[in-house]
Design an enzyme around this catalytic site. Structure first.
Site, PDB file in Angstrom:
ATOM      1  N   ASP A 170       2.228  -6.561  -4.611  1.00 38.80           N
ATOM      2  CA  ASP A 170       1.896  -7.027  -3.398  1.00 38.80           C
ATOM      3  C   ASP A 170       3.381  -7.406  -2.712  1.00 38.80           C
ATOM      4  O   ASP A 170       3.508  -8.418  -3.600  1.00 38.80           O
ATOM      5  CB  ASP A 170       0.873  -8.028  -3.032  1.00 38.80           C
ATOM      6  CG  ASP A 170       0.189  -7.956  -1.631  1.00 38.80           C
ATOM      7  OD1 ASP A 170       1.137  -8.183  -0.688  1.00 38.80           O
ATOM      8  OD2 ASP A 170      -0.943  -7.595  -1.377  1.00 38.80           O
ATOM      9  N   TYR A 212      -0.460   5.929  12.778  1.00 41.52           N
ATOM     10  CA  TYR A 212      -1.235   5.638  11.685  1.00 41.52           C
ATOM     11  C   TYR A 212      -2.108   6.636  11.121  1.00 41.52           C
ATOM     12  O   TYR A 212      -2.009   6.580   9.869  1.00 41.52           O
ATOM     13  CB  TYR A 212      -2.004   4.237  11.995  1.00 41.52           C
ATOM     14  CG  TYR A 212      -2.434   3.456  10.747  1.00 41.52           C
ATOM     15  CD1 TYR A 212      -2.035   3.135   9.698  1.00 41.52           C
ATOM     16  CD2 TYR A 212      -3.904   3.440  10.709  1.00 41.52           C
ATOM     17  CE1 TYR A 212      -2.543   2.503   8.539  1.00 41.52           C
ATOM     18  CE2 TYR A 212      -4.606   2.990  10.003  1.00 41.52           C
ATOM     19  CZ  TYR A 212      -3.976   2.471   8.557  1.00 41.52           C
ATOM     20  OH  TYR A 212      -4.459   1.878   7.566  1.00 41.52           O
ATOM     21  N   LEU A 243      -3.961   0.370  -2.474  1.00 42.44           N
ATOM     22  CA  LEU A 243      -4.495  -0.176  -0.882  1.00 42.44           C
ATOM     23  C   LEU A 243      -3.335  -0.571   0.118  1.00 42.44           C
ATOM     24  O   LEU A 243      -3.618  -0.810   1.123  1.00 42.44           O
ATOM     25  CB  LEU A 243      -5.356  -1.151  -1.175  1.00 42.44           C
ATOM     26  CG  LEU A 243      -6.912  -0.851  -1.604  1.00 42.44           C
ATOM     27  CD1 LEU A 243      -6.861  -0.469  -3.232  1.00 42.44           C
ATOM     28  CD2 LEU A 243      -7.633  -1.967  -1.300  1.00 42.44           C
ATOM     29  N   LYS A 254      -1.743   8.383   7.458  1.00 46.21           N
ATOM     30  CA  LYS A 254      -2.589   8.614   6.518  1.00 46.21           C
ATOM     31  C   LYS A 254      -3.080   9.861   6.263  1.00 46.21           C
ATOM     32  O   LYS A 254      -3.512  10.235   5.271  1.00 46.21           O
ATOM     33  CB  LYS A 254      -3.919   7.651   6.611  1.00 46.21           C
ATOM     34  CG  LYS A 254      -3.454   5.958   6.734  1.00 46.21           C
ATOM     35  CD  LYS A 254      -3.365   5.511   5.326  1.00 46.21           C
ATOM     36  CE  LYS A 254      -3.328   4.350   5.256  1.00 46.21           C
ATOM     37  NZ  LYS A 254      -3.441   3.488   4.181  1.00 46.21           N
TER      38      LYS A 254
END
Ligand code: UDP
Length: 336
Positions: A31, A149, A76, A153
């Site tokens: 992260d 977005y 994620l 995706k």
């Protein structure tokens, strides 16, 4: 089992981290702490099965090395939130596309199974409800930044399924619907943490548009349970699977519910979309997932009632507001 969770300090990623650790798995969280937060994992400081690597998914060398040493990859990490996507389009498009490309390439290099998190945004403005995984997508024009977005995706999904078809790489694509619960930040536009913050502060609860738009909210605890269960389900490989709650509520009703659950006297204020997100903003009127595929694969779908999610999230936000200084100190100690 040793899993790599990109975005492991984010809202959903940190809950997935907790859930995997509780199962006795080893977790490496990758992260860059941009939208993710150390506070989400501060309780894991010193945990023998938890490791944090503070880098982004665009660091190809790091991703490749971590992919080589784990058994499964949960991807994620992403720039998320309508507000962030609209205000920082270049950053969010570049980061999301490059990150997924690098993660998939590393997974293929080491032949590691991977789950890619996509979004219900890809269904766009379709009115063919409930949204089924094999339905056509109806994304708006590029002049409306929000749709970048969804397009990014969708491209991630094409890429992942390309690896599945061409290289037999075990991939699962999940489309997450509105996921809510403790640790979600309101900073990037999400409605529930914003409504709760406003209600607790006694400030006007800001409903955008008419408030007649409807959403289904899924509890983050149920969502991470579903994500982990899918990773253990071979029939899910090569599939796109919706994950979301199915109980609909309008945003105006949600404002009332939050106000009531927080015991707040705050007013409810209606704000035009263009004041909230700038000109040429488009919203979708309803968004409902079809969950038959999810149920067929793992036997359940998110069902926690919205009221209990709200009570838990309100309690969490009250606790955070009461001890910001202490939790900041703990976060700093964790980095050191
Ligand atoms: N919304 C709102 N007030 C806010 C934030 C969001 O009325 O402070 C609305 C937003 O316009 C949308 C819905 O709540 O219609 C859900 O917004 P969110 O950004 O949480 O998720 P979305 O479903 O748009 O991805």
């Amino acid at each position: 089992m040793h899993v790599l969770i990109t975005g492991g300090c984010g809202f959903i990623g940190s809950h997935l981290t907790d859930h995997c650790l509780a199962a006795g798995w080893k977790v490496t969280a990758l992260d860059d702490l941009s939208t993710g937060s150390l506070q989400n994992v501060v309780h894991l400081a010193g945990h023998p099965n938890f490791r944090l690597v503070a880098e982004g998914t665009t660091s190809a060398g790091v991703v490749d090395e971590l992919a080589g040493s784990c058994d499964f990859i949960f991807h994620l990490a992403a720039v998320v939130g309508v507000r962030l996507v609209v205000n920082r389009s270049v950053h969010s498009i570049e980061n999301n596309l490059q990150g997924t490309e690098i993660v998939l390439r590393a997974a293929a290099h080491h032949r590691k199974p991977v789950l890619i998190t996509s979004t219900s945004e890809v269904y766009g403005k379709s009115v063919d409800l409930p949204y089924r995984e094999d339905a056509d997508l109806l994304i708006g024009p590029p002049t409306c930044a929000r749709w970048s977005y969804a397009c990014g995706k969708a491209l991630d999904e094409f890429l992942a399924l390309g690896y599945w078809r061409e290289q037999k790489l075990p991939v699962i694509v999940v489309r997450l619907f509105n996921t809510v619960g403790p640790r979600q930040s309101g900073e990037y536009g999400m409605v529930i943490p914003n409504f709760i913050r406003q209600a607790l502060a006694g400030q006007p609860i800001t409903v955008f548009g008419s408030g007649r738009q409807r959403r289904c909210f899924g509890y983050v605890g149920d969502v991470v349970k579903a994500i982990k269960a899918l990773s253990q389900t071979p029939a899910a490989f090569g599939e796109i699977v919706n994950i979301g709650g199915t109980s609909e509520i309008s945003i105006a009703e949600l404002a009332q519910l939050v106000k009531h659950a927080a015991g707040s006297a705050a007013a409810i204020e209606y704000i035009p979309y263009h004041d909230a997100y700038g000109p040429s903003f488009q919203d979708m009127h309803r968004r409902v997932p079809a969950v038959d595929k999810l149920k067929r694969l793992i036997g359940f779908c998110p069902e926690t009632p919205l009221e209990s999610i709200l009570f838990e999230t309100i309690d969490w936000m009250r606790a955070v507001q009461q001890e910001p200084a202490r939790s900041g100190l703990r976060a700093a100690a964790h980095v050191a």
